[in-house]
Write a protein that holds these residues in place. Structure first.
Motif, mmCIF file in Angstrom:
data_model
loop_
_atom_site.group_PDB
_atom_site.id
_atom_site.type_symbol
_atom_site.label_atom_id
_atom_site.label_comp_id
_atom_site.label_asym_id
_atom_site.label_seq_id
_atom_site.Cartn_x
_atom_site.Cartn_y
_atom_site.Cartn_z
ATOM 1 N N VAL A 68 0.796 -1.397 -0.065
ATOM 2 C CA VAL A 68 -0.245 0.113 0.078
ATOM 3 C C VAL A 68 0.910 1.248 -0.175
ATOM 4 O O VAL A 68 0.373 2.482 -0.273
ATOM 5 C CB VAL A 68 -1.040 0.154 1.257
ATOM 6 C CG1 VAL A 68 -2.023 -1.185 1.093
ATOM 7 C CG2 VAL A 68 -0.005 -0.054 2.740
ATOM 8 N N ILE A 127 -1.442 -2.005 -5.981
ATOM 9 C CA ILE A 127 -1.433 -2.762 -4.721
ATOM 10 C C ILE A 127 -1.629 -4.190 -4.803
ATOM 11 O O ILE A 127 -2.693 -4.553 -6.003
ATOM 12 C CB ILE A 127 -2.293 -2.225 -3.711
ATOM 13 C CG1 ILE A 127 -2.025 -0.566 -3.456
ATOM 14 C CG2 ILE A 127 -2.523 -3.123 -2.516
ATOM 15 C CD1 ILE A 127 -3.302 -0.181 -2.876
ATOM 16 N N HIS A 175 -6.064 0.400 2.466
ATOM 17 C CA HIS A 175 -6.409 -0.926 1.735
ATOM 18 C C HIS A 175 -7.189 -0.385 0.613
ATOM 19 O O HIS A 175 -7.951 0.614 0.649
ATOM 20 C CB HIS A 175 -7.037 -1.938 2.763
ATOM 21 C CG HIS A 175 -7.403 -3.184 1.991
ATOM 22 N ND1 HIS A 175 -8.280 -3.420 1.286
ATOM 23 C CD2 HIS A 175 -6.696 -4.474 2.178
ATOM 24 C CE1 HIS A 175 -8.384 -4.950 0.855
ATOM 25 N NE2 HIS A 175 -7.305 -5.286 1.197
#
Length: 289
Positions: A110, A130, A230
């Motif tokens: 991330v 990611i 996230h």
């Protein structure tokens, strides 16, 4: 970017009434206050502390994002790191384990998203990079996917805590409390007070042989977003504390479980090595699993 505290809980150890044969050290590492307390003969404690200082310095040279010459910084710049240190590989393996345990909620890739948000840029392009499953590593080389970069801010302090604890054990010291951003105790009953900057005192935990780590998404804000990131999940909890066999495991899971709904927390908490999880809701309700 507004900085309050990196961690959701200020954890203070009770060091009162130390016995005569006690040694302690306080300093700074990984941008935080750290400490080591030892109950045992000084002839064993002094060389152990010297070794611990060296381990802390070496660990920062491996994993610091702020040292341009660290192994992690060099990996992020080049996308490849040849002949990585065995400790770097050990942390990579632990990060992969945390990724698997949490169904991908713990993901060190991330970092590009963190950088974009910290600099006030839109993070949409960074999200595409990611994915821990695109990282490859073995004893000869670590290779990142296109446009990827790693952060170990949710696991490296726990890893360093475990390394220093092992130094204590190898030097014949079995009654210690190590705090390198997370806590790990051996031997006697170590009282750890839990308090939240907004909610004040939350309770006390006792460590005899194990670790505790804590995380809070609101401890650091990146624009309108919390710092625990996230690509799709968002924080479910104001604070999370994980007690586990090792500080590495506790650190990574306290980071990831901030993003997990309760049924997932309950499922993950049943896995090997996890002893207790404490959840604090955004309303201030506390739940222990």
């Amino acid at each position: 970017m507004t900085l309050t505290r990196r961690r959701f809980l200020t954890i203070s150890a009770a060091f009162a009434a130390l016995p005569a044969q006690a040694s302690s050290w306080q300093g700074r590492a990984f941008g935080a206050d750290v400490s080591i307390t030892i109950h045992g003969p000084r002839e064993l404690a002094e060389p152990a502390l010297a070794q611990a200082h060296q381990v802390i310095r070496e660990t920062q040279r491996l994993f610091s994002l702020y040292d341009p010459d660290s192994s992690l910084s060099r990996l992020n710049r080049a996308g490849t790191l040849h002949l990585p240190d065995h400790r770097f590989l050990a942390l990579m393996t632990a990060a992969g384990d945390a990724f698997d345990r949490t169904g991908g909620l713990f993901d060190p890739t991330v970092q590009p998203l963190w950088q974009a948000l910290a600099n006030g840029r839109d993070g949409a392009q960074a999200v595409a990079s990611i994915g821990w499953d695109r990282v490859r590593f073995d004893t000869s080389r670590i290779t990142l996917g296109d446009a990827q970069a790693l952060t170990f801010n949710g696991i490296a302090q726990g890893f360093a805590t475990d390394l220093v604890t092992e130094v204590m054990i190898q030097n014949g010291l079995s009654n210690t409390l190590v705090n390198i951003g997370e806590y790990r105790g051996t031997g006697g009953q170590w009282a750890i007070g839990l308090s939240d900057p907004s909610l004040a005192h939350l309770g006390t935990r006792t460590l005899s042989s194990g670790a505790i780590a804590t995380s809070s998404p609101s401890a650091l804000s990146l624009g309108a977003q919390a710092h625990i990131l996230h690509p799709s999940a968002r924080p479910h909890w104001s604070t999370v504390s994980v007690e586990a066999d090792t500080a590495t495991l506790a650190d990574s899971l306290s980071t990831a479980l901030v993003l997990a709904p309760r049924h997932d927390v309950e499922k993950i908490s049943q896995q090997a090595g996890i002893r207790r999880v404490t959840l604090v809701s955004f309303d201030g309700d506390l739940t222990t699993i």
